[in-house]
Design a protein around this motif. Structure first.
Motif, mmCIF file in Angstrom:
data_model
loop_
_atom_site.group_PDB
_atom_site.id
_atom_site.type_symbol
_atom_site.label_atom_id
_atom_site.label_comp_id
_atom_site.label_asym_id
_atom_site.label_seq_id
_atom_site.Cartn_x
_atom_site.Cartn_y
_atom_site.Cartn_z
ATOM 1 N N ARG A 219 7.988 10.789 4.784
ATOM 2 C CA ARG A 219 7.595 9.544 4.122
ATOM 3 C C ARG A 219 8.820 8.910 3.482
ATOM 4 N N ALA A 220 9.014 7.630 3.732
ATOM 5 C CA ALA A 220 10.105 6.907 3.086
ATOM 6 C C ALA A 220 9.733 6.633 1.633
ATOM 7 N N PRO A 221 10.706 6.685 0.710
ATOM 8 C CA PRO A 221 10.409 6.445 -0.711
ATOM 9 C C PRO A 221 9.818 5.052 -0.941
ATOM 10 N N GLN A 222 8.876 4.998 -1.869
ATOM 11 C CA GLN A 222 8.297 3.735 -2.327
ATOM 12 C C GLN A 222 8.360 3.746 -3.853
ATOM 13 N N GLY B 136 1.534 5.351 -8.287
ATOM 14 C CA GLY B 136 1.665 6.775 -7.997
ATOM 15 C C GLY B 136 2.965 7.325 -8.536
ATOM 16 N N PHE B 137 3.244 8.589 -8.204
ATOM 17 C CA PHE B 137 4.499 9.210 -8.626
ATOM 18 C C PHE B 137 5.680 8.376 -8.142
ATOM 19 N N ALA B 138 6.634 8.109 -9.056
ATOM 20 C CA ALA B 138 7.836 7.351 -8.695
ATOM 21 C C ALA B 138 9.032 8.280 -8.540
ATOM 22 N N TYR B 139 9.398 8.987 -9.623
ATOM 23 C CA TYR B 139 10.526 9.916 -9.552
ATOM 24 C C TYR B 139 10.531 10.819 -10.775
ATOM 25 N N GLN C 60 0.830 -1.192 0.000
ATOM 26 C CA GLN C 60 0.000 0.000 0.000
ATOM 27 C C GLN C 60 0.874 1.254 0.000
ATOM 28 N N SER C 61 0.454 2.239 -0.767
ATOM 29 C CA SER C 61 1.172 3.504 -0.776
ATOM 30 C C SER C 61 0.971 4.228 0.554
ATOM 31 N N THR C 62 2.032 4.861 1.028
ATOM 32 C CA THR C 62 1.960 5.653 2.261
ATOM 33 C C THR C 62 1.809 7.141 1.968
#
Length: 259
Positions: free
Chosen positions: A211-214, A219-222, A57-59
């Protein structure tokens, strides 16, 4: 130096291609595959990459007080007309069209996997102009004939630190600010311009979360920037094998060739 590419993870590439081509008029650059598609957003490209559904799940939280990525913004004409088309298709809005600080009209809504998008109509009238030439170049872009990528917005702890880093390493110029006097959280926005693209920098006086990267959730990645790789930031490898960096506020970016 501009933002070269924005990578957005999605659970169904074809569904996302249909969404972005229909509602934002972003043509496909090359033949899409089930794993990847690249779209032309005029001033940069939007790259859609497949991730597994529901593995994690996205945080990401859409309250703007979470540091790091906030939304992707597009300059448009006929904002209200475009918003009505989105609404008729059942797209979820977080902010209906309204006149905002800076004499622009804006609205916010989600893509199929929950990436927050903004449409902006009009030229910003800055509370303070810090780079007259940069503002002039922005306004010279004119009214887009189709939606044009304008910015990625991020929330940061320290705007001075952020602007200094992206100026030195990636050639962004701090062109102006917009103040939000009615927001009790102490909200201010700074605009860092690189080429025809912008990093929109949110700051708040109130407490923020981290928030730690996911890199493997929807969703948005980079974002991909030109410039010099940082030496003091965290480094990760994305699922596609790209080396990415994490700035002090959790914003994730890759670095291509440049100055």
């Amino acid at each position: 130096m501009p933002i070269k590419n924005v990578v957005v993870n999605c659970t169904d590439v074809q569904r996302s291609v249909e969404y972005y081509t229909k509602f934002l008029e972003l043509p496909v650059v090359s033949e899409p595959t089930p794993d990847r598609a690249v779209l032309d957003a005029v001033s940069t490209t939007i790259e859609l990459r497949a991730v597994a559904r529901g593995r994690e799940q996205s945080t990401w939280v859409g309250d703007d007080l979470q540091k790091g990525f906030r939304h992707i913004g597009f300059k448009v004409d006929r904002l209200d007309e475009r918003a009505e088309v989105l609404k008729a298709a059942g797209v979820e809005f977080t902010l209906d069209p309204l006149d905002a600080e800076g004499a622009v009209r804006i609205c916010f809504f989600y893509d199929p996997d929950g990436t927050l998008l903004e449409m902006i109509q009009g030229d910003l009238q800055y509370a303070a102009v810090l780079d007259q030439d940069g503002v002039a170049r922005e306004r010279a872009l004119g009214v887009p004939r189709r939606p044009r990528f304008d910015h990625v917005a991020v929330t940061v702890e320290d705007r001075e630190r952020t602007s200094a880093y992206y100026a030195e390493h990636h050639g962004f110029s701090f062109i102006g600010t917009i103040e939000q006097p009615h927001d009790q959280r102490g909200f201010s926005i700074g605009y860092l311009k690189g080429g025809d693209t912008v990093l929109e920098i949110f700051t708040y006086e109130t407490e923020k979360s981290a928030r730690a990267p996911q890199l493997d959730v929807a969703g948005f990645a980079y974002a991909e920037l030109e410039g010099k790789p940082p030496t003091a930031f965290g480094k990760l490898v994305s699922p596609d094998g790209t080396t990415v960096y994490v700035d002090p506020d959790g914003f994730v970016f890759a670095v291509g060739s440049g100055a």
